[in-house]
Motif scaffolding. Structure first.
Motif: not given
Length: 724
Positions: A605-609
């Protein structure tokens, strides 16, 4: 061959490269094969131009039709020459060229310029004839420029070997420090004419034509090694030897030999048959631009760029930073140039209080002491005040370069202004640029003073600022190269190579591709491959719900498009039906697909792809790409490219070039992402690309989740396409 091996080869082969350059550009004797006395024809011009330039070597016209040309004895065949000429110029019918080249080789001639056309540019028969020519060249050990080229010019040593009006003395090409190679004869020599009219001098010029042997990159190498060439320029429609060019870029930066590159034409990206996003995002023009930047070369996009950048670089002064002081006779011009300076990466800082006080005391005619410094016209009528003001600015430590925007003046007054600027320029190591709209015919003496002093002078403030910005970026590239330490992992390649050998096929499944990444220390998701619903349930419990499920098959490259991915599975009850559904969808999407099973994967979950990938460029070899990932990779095309191996600083530069850098940095109150961990992945992907280039065509890590600062990254999906 690796980047370092290529660089060592260039350095180790220095003598032979310089020797070849001397045979071409400073030959003691020249044979003109197919010569005629018609001074206006292509066959007659080579001798005419040599005589006009008072060439001091020996000329051997080779023709059966004439006994002598312009008082010079002719010889019926190459074999009849009294000695092997250093250089042969061949201007005969295309079908005769291979035979004539063979005769030259047997006579002992080591290099030939082939003016004749009718080869690869003329269709299938011409292609076959050029291949025959290449074979003769290789067999006889004779190096070839051309065919279908316009020849060469060495201005300082009064040597020319070709045709065209630019070789004539009446066109006034002066000796200088710029050496230029062009694949286009007509347009390239037209550029020489345009630059010569702007007062830019040349050392050596050569047209390479079809490049059956020697290429533009070979001459870039010669010019870098030539001690009297200070600026290297090339006009290219195609690029042979991209990897060698990259190695030469390091050598050029080390020796302060700026390379100006004008690459025109690009292939249709849609022609690239590829299954990865990375390959479809790469194009010849985009890749070439990125590599040019990487090696510190300056890319040209117009004739104006060629003129202005040549002026800026020829002086040999390099700014210590990007801070510029502007002394302007016009408030409007000062505003305009300030805007362009900022757009060009320059800083126009406020002058320190001490500097402003000094300016006020030495030059009372100044209008405003901000930067730009708005100058009252009166100061140009009192050159001693102008000189004192420029000296104060030149001595200011917080300024790296100076721009002077002069008012329109003529005659003696203009000459006095120019003399003051030249005197100050001589006293400082900071670049001094001038923007001046005075008419050339009314201020000829003034312009000549600036030209003799080597001060770059521009017709407009915006072109002046753009050229200075280029110079500052080049100087910064030279400074940064000392910190570009490339990391390597010698043991990683063997482990990954074994994985590739154990899983044959054109495309690796995600599960296997991630194992290759893991061998290079690239973080991947926790996951296990299940071959039955029961195994899937067991693995899911170990991973902890929720989980993702993905069908694994080397025959299904893009799983989302096939509908064989399910995310956020929260309970054991959901799992078995979804397993069966995914297998069914896979078989309906590709009935002959080889299924390995279903991958159970932790949910991140979260983070920049983002996307990090590799594809193979036909000229430069492996190319690393970075950009915004997920489903938007090909839609937004927010990407940057570099050729590996990569340093950490270069990886950070790649990230900063994209718009997603703002998101990663924490735009609009968002928590900053782990950019350093992302840069480390880019570095390791570069190492992988180098180690496995014989096995891998393309690689995608898409998406790669960049987590919050300090939390690292994780590869959520991966694809590797291997060579057949």
């Amino acid at each position: 061959m690796s980047h370092n091996d290529l660089l060592l080869e260039v350095l180790g082969d220095r003598k032979s490269v310089l020797d070849l350059g001397e045979l071409l550009f400073n030959p003691r004797s020249i044979a003109i094969i197919g010569a005629s006395p018609n001074k206006t024809s292509i066959t007659g011009q080579p001798i005419q131009h040599l005589l006009e330039r008072k060439y001091e070597g020996r000329i051997y016209p080779i023709t059966e039709k004439f006994q002598e040309i312009s008082g010079i004895k002719c010889y019926p065949t190459v074999a009849d020459m009294p000695e092997p000429a250093d250089l042969a110029v061949i201007i005969v019918n295309a079908v005769r060229v291979p035979e004539v080249l063979s005769e030259c080789g047997k006579k002992g001639v080591r290099v030939a310029v082939i003016i004749s056309g009718g080869f690869a540019e003329a269709g299938a028969e011409g292609v076959a004839l050029q291949e025959k020519l290449r074979q003769v060249s290789e067999k006889e050990g004779i190096r070839v420029v051309g065919p279908n080229c316009q020849g060469l010019l060495n201005v300082g040593e009064r040597v020319c070997a070709g045709f065209g009006p630019i070789l004539s003395l009446e066109y006034g090409v002066q000796a200088g420090v710029l050496s230029f190679v062009t694949q286009s004869g007509g347009f390239g020599y037209g550029l020489v004419n345009i630059l010569a009219q702007q007062g830019i001098g040349f050392r050596r010029v050569i047209s390479t034509g079809n490049e059956s042997d020697l290429s533009a990159v070979d001459f870039i190498e010669q010019f870098i090694l030539d001690p009297k060439t200070r600026v290297v320029a090339a006009y290219m429609e195609g690029l042979k030897g991209g990897r060698k060019l990259k190695a030469l870029g390091d050598l050029a930066l080390q020796n302060d030999k700026p390379i100006l590159l004008w690459k025109v034409g690009s292939t249709d990206v849609g022609k690239r048959a590829a299954s990865s996003h990375t390959a479809s995002l790469g194009g010849d023009a985009a890749v070439a631009s990125a590599i040019f930047k990487q090696i510190g070369a300056i890319e040209l996009r117009s004739v104006e760029d060629f003129i202005d950048y040549s002026k800026a670089l020829s002086k040999q002064k390099r700014p210590a930073g990007n801070r510029v002081a502007i002394l302007s006779a016009s408030g409007g011009a000062g505003v305009l140039i300030s805007d362009e300076c900022v757009r060009s990466g320059l800083e126009v800082p406020l002058l320190p209080e001490t500097c402003r006080r000094q300016l006020s005391s030495v030059a009372p005619a100044l209008g405003t002491l901000q930067n730009p410094i708005d100058v009252m016209g009166k100061i140009y009528d009192e050159p001693q005040h102008l000189k004192k003001a420029l000296e104060v600015i030149a001595n200011e430590p917080s300024i790296d370069s100076i721009v002077v925007i002069n008012p329109i003046r003529k005659g003696e007054r203009a000459a006095q202004i120019a003399a003051v600027i030249a005197e100050v320029d001589k006293s400082t190591n900071k670049p001094v640029f001038v923007s001046w709209a005075a008419r050339k015919d009314f201020a000829a003496e003034a312009y000549e003073i600036l030209y003799q002093a080597g001060i770059p002078c521009f017709d407009s403030p915006d072109r002046c600022a753009k050229a200075l910005g280029m110079l500052a970026r080049y100087a910064d590239a030279r400074r940064r190269m000392t910190g570009a330490v490339v990391q390597t992992q010698p043991s990683s390649g063997a482990t990954a190579m074994q994985l590739l050998k154990n899983h044959s096929g054109s495309t690796l499944s995600e599960h296997v591709a991630k194992q290759v990444l893991s061998a290079y220390g690239i973080p991947i998701t926790r996951e296990k491959l299940a071959t039955s619903p029961e195994e899937a349930l067991e693995f899911a419990r170990n991973l902890n719900f929720p989980v993702a499920m993905k069908v694994q098959s080397q025959d299904i490259a893009h799983k989302t498009e096939a509908g064989v991915v399910r995310l956020g599975i929260n309970s054991p009850e959901e799992l078995a039906p979804i397993y069966a559904e995914l297998i069914d969808r896979a078989m309906r999407f590709s009935p002959n697909a080889r299924l390995e099973g279903v991958l159970l994967q932790e949910m991140v979950s979260g983070g920049v792809e983002v996307i990090v990938g590799v594809f193979t460029d036909p000229s430069f070899g492996p190319i690393v790409m970075f950009g915004l990932g997920g489903i938007y990779a090909e839609v937004l095309r927010d990407v940057s490219f570099r050729s590996p191996p990569l340093s950490h600083s270069v990886a950070l530069e790649m990230i900063s070039e994209t718009k997603c850098y703002q998101i990663l940095s924490g735009a609009r109150g968002r928590a900053p992402s782990d950019i350093n961990a992302l840069a480390e992945v880019i570095v390791q992907v570069g190492n992988l690309a180098i180690d496995l280039q014989s096995e891998i065509i393309e690689l995608d890590i898409n998406p790669l989740a960049v987590l919050a600062k300090g939390k690292g990254v994780k590869a959520l999906d991966a694809l590797i396409v291997t060579r057949a």
